[in-house]
Design a protein around this motif. Structure first.
Motif, short mmCIF file in Angstrom:
data_model
loop_
_atom_site.label_atom_id
_atom_site.label_comp_id
_atom_site.label_asym_id
_atom_site.label_seq_id
_atom_site.Cartn_x
_atom_site.Cartn_y
_atom_site.Cartn_z
N UNK A 169 -30.12 4.02 2.89
CA UNK A 169 -29.89 5.27 2.15
C UNK A 169 -28.44 5.29 1.73
N UNK A 170 -28.20 5.47 0.43
CA UNK A 170 -26.83 5.37 -0.10
C UNK A 170 -25.94 6.51 0.37
N UNK A 171 -26.54 7.56 0.93
CA UNK A 171 -25.74 8.70 1.40
C UNK A 171 -25.54 8.70 2.91
N UNK A 172 -25.68 7.54 3.54
CA UNK A 172 -25.59 7.45 4.99
C UNK A 172 -24.25 7.96 5.53
N UNK A 173 -24.34 8.92 6.45
CA UNK A 173 -23.19 9.46 7.17
C UNK A 173 -23.60 9.70 8.62
N UNK A 174 -22.61 9.90 9.48
CA UNK A 174 -22.92 10.08 10.90
C UNK A 174 -23.78 11.31 11.16
N UNK A 218 -35.76 6.27 -4.75
CA UNK A 218 -36.91 7.14 -4.87
C UNK A 218 -36.48 8.60 -4.93
N UNK A 219 -35.75 9.06 -3.94
CA UNK A 219 -35.18 10.41 -3.92
C UNK A 219 -34.19 10.50 -2.77
N UNK A 220 -33.25 11.41 -2.90
CA UNK A 220 -32.31 11.70 -1.82
C UNK A 220 -31.61 10.45 -1.30
N UNK A 221 -31.34 9.50 -2.19
CA UNK A 221 -30.60 8.30 -1.81
C UNK A 221 -31.41 7.21 -1.15
N UNK A 222 -32.75 7.39 -1.08
CA UNK A 222 -33.60 6.40 -0.41
C UNK A 222 -33.86 5.21 -1.33
N UNK A 223 -33.54 4.02 -0.86
CA UNK A 223 -33.74 2.81 -1.66
C UNK A 223 -34.96 2.03 -1.18
N UNK A 224 -35.82 1.65 -2.12
CA UNK A 224 -37.05 0.90 -1.84
C UNK A 224 -37.09 -0.36 -2.70
N UNK A 225 -37.75 -1.39 -2.18
CA UNK A 225 -38.04 -2.57 -3.00
C UNK A 225 -39.02 -2.18 -4.11
N UNK A 226 -38.82 -2.76 -5.28
CA UNK A 226 -39.78 -2.53 -6.36
C UNK A 226 -41.13 -3.16 -6.05
#
Length: 392
Positions: A54-59, A96-104
């Motif tokens: 997730x591109x928005x990963x924080x603690x 997909x949404x909210x920074x979630x990255x998925x393989x195509x």
């Protein structure tokens, strides 16, 4: 007897990443797993497309007895670092949404990528290896395995938690921690559907299959995502998220219309269109099946103009502050993660090494660090595996 610099038990996301990094440093690494198929959690995740970070990963996206523990590892290996690795292997992906990255295409691409990196790092991988005993030596550890006696300078436990036992989950990592005197925070299912009984179960069963956006709150935590009625209770992202915080015997609050003032809407409708049936007014806001059931449960009928303001306030409160007491969860069988694990106070946040057991490391889900839904748990696996890989 064989001797390695590093033995890693558990060939999942964290174990693979640790093996790659240790191998790249020239360490002689043996990565083992008790299952015939490795990395099954990667394979089945994200509907087979792997929500790999997730591109928005924080603690703040993690639960732990020590909320600061995860910061060091996450800083050492970030989502951008993993994305760079994915790009290196030309794996197409999307947000997909909210920074979630998925393989195509397929989660198998992530597994193949990791195996390729591991081979380049000259890591030895063995499946269906069972460890029956571990003993500390003066300069490392000795393992009694189904492939004989093996020794190592550094031992990494990456065996995961108790979630999804059908793919090999076990309490092995917790037992190793206890054997060497480390405290373990009591594990429990996380990111798991909640169950009900009695009238509440009947209500949920009647609406089984209906999904809608809702805000679910427990204590000071709240999540606004999808909610799904099931024949056992409630599921969907918002419920899975709150389940990691929920404690047995406590209530959760559900707001089926977050972000709006339903009471004001109802009062305005009463003034402007008093002859509208109350069910039709509410059906403008929520699915008809939900409204039909709600009106039956509340004994509501007639026009909105026939209802008092107090009745309208009660309707709004019931829809926007529905207080329910789950009886339990669907357990580890349906849980995506395990909350709890090896106490972070026992480990170095920089290296993941046990403070009182030099050469012994714990990474990934076996540690008391649990991410929210949406790629955060994989990022913890990559980051904690990377951190240990730089030290072993």
């Amino acid at each position: 007897m064989n001797s390695y610099d590093v033995i890693i038990i558990g060939a999942g996301a964290a174990g693979l990443m640790c093996a790659i990094e240790a191998g790249k440093r020239g360490r002689r690494v043996w990565l083992i797993d008790h299952m015939a198929k490795i990395a099954e959690k990667i394979r089945i995740s994200g509907g087979g497309r792997c929500n790999f970070t997730n591109i928005y990963t924080q603690s703040q996206h993690y639960l732990s007895q020590n909320s600061h523990f995860c910061k060091s590892a996450l800083a050492q290996f970030t989502p951008q670092d993993f994305i760079q690795l994915v790009n290196k292997h030309h794996i197409a992906f999307h947000e997909k949404k909210l920074g979630q990255l998925f393989c195509d295409h397929s989660s198998l691409q992530i597994i193949d990528m990791l195996l390729s990196e591991m081979r380049q790092a000259k890591v030895t991988l063995s499946e269906q290896i069972h460890v029956t005993r571990i003993e500390a030596l003066s300069d490392g550890y000795q393992l009694i395995t189904s492939k004989g006696i093996q020794t190592c300078s550094a031992l990494v436990i990456a065996t995961g938690g108790l979630s999804i036992p059908k793919i090999g989950a076990s309490n092995f990592g917790y037992e190793v921690a206890k054997k060497f005197g480390l405290n373990v925070i009591k594990p429990r299912p996380g990111l798991v559907p909640l169950t009900f009984d009695g009238p509440l179960l009947e209500q949920c069963s009647t609406l089984s299959g209906v999904s809608l956006d809702a805000m679910v709150q427990y204590d000071r935590q709240s999540f606004s995502e999808g909610l799904l009625f099931t024949h056992r209770g409630l599921s969907g992202p918002s419920i899975l998220q709150i389940s990691s915080y929920w404690e047995q015997g406590q209530a959760i609050q559900v707001n089926f219309l977050p972000g709006i003032d339903l009471y004001s809407i109802l009062k305005n409708k009463k003034q402007s269109q008093p002859k509208l049936h109350i069910s039709n007014v509410l059906a403008e806001q929520l699915p008809k099946r939900v409204i039909q059931h709600f009106c039956e449960q509340q004994g509501l009928s007639g026009t909105i103009g026939s209802l008092s303001d107090r009745q309208l306030a009660k309707i709004a409160e019931t829809i926007q502050a529905w207080l329910v007491w789950p009886t339990g969860t669907e357990g580890y069988r349906k849980a995506e993660v395990t909350v709890g694990g090896v106490d972070t106070n026992e480990l170095s946040s920089r290296t993941m090494e046990a403070k009182k057991r030099p050469g012994l490391y714990f990474i990934g889900e076996v540690v008391d660090v649990t991410g929210h839904l949406g790629g955060f748990n994989f990022q913890w696996a990559w980051s904690s595996g990377f951190a240990a890989g730089q030290s072993v």
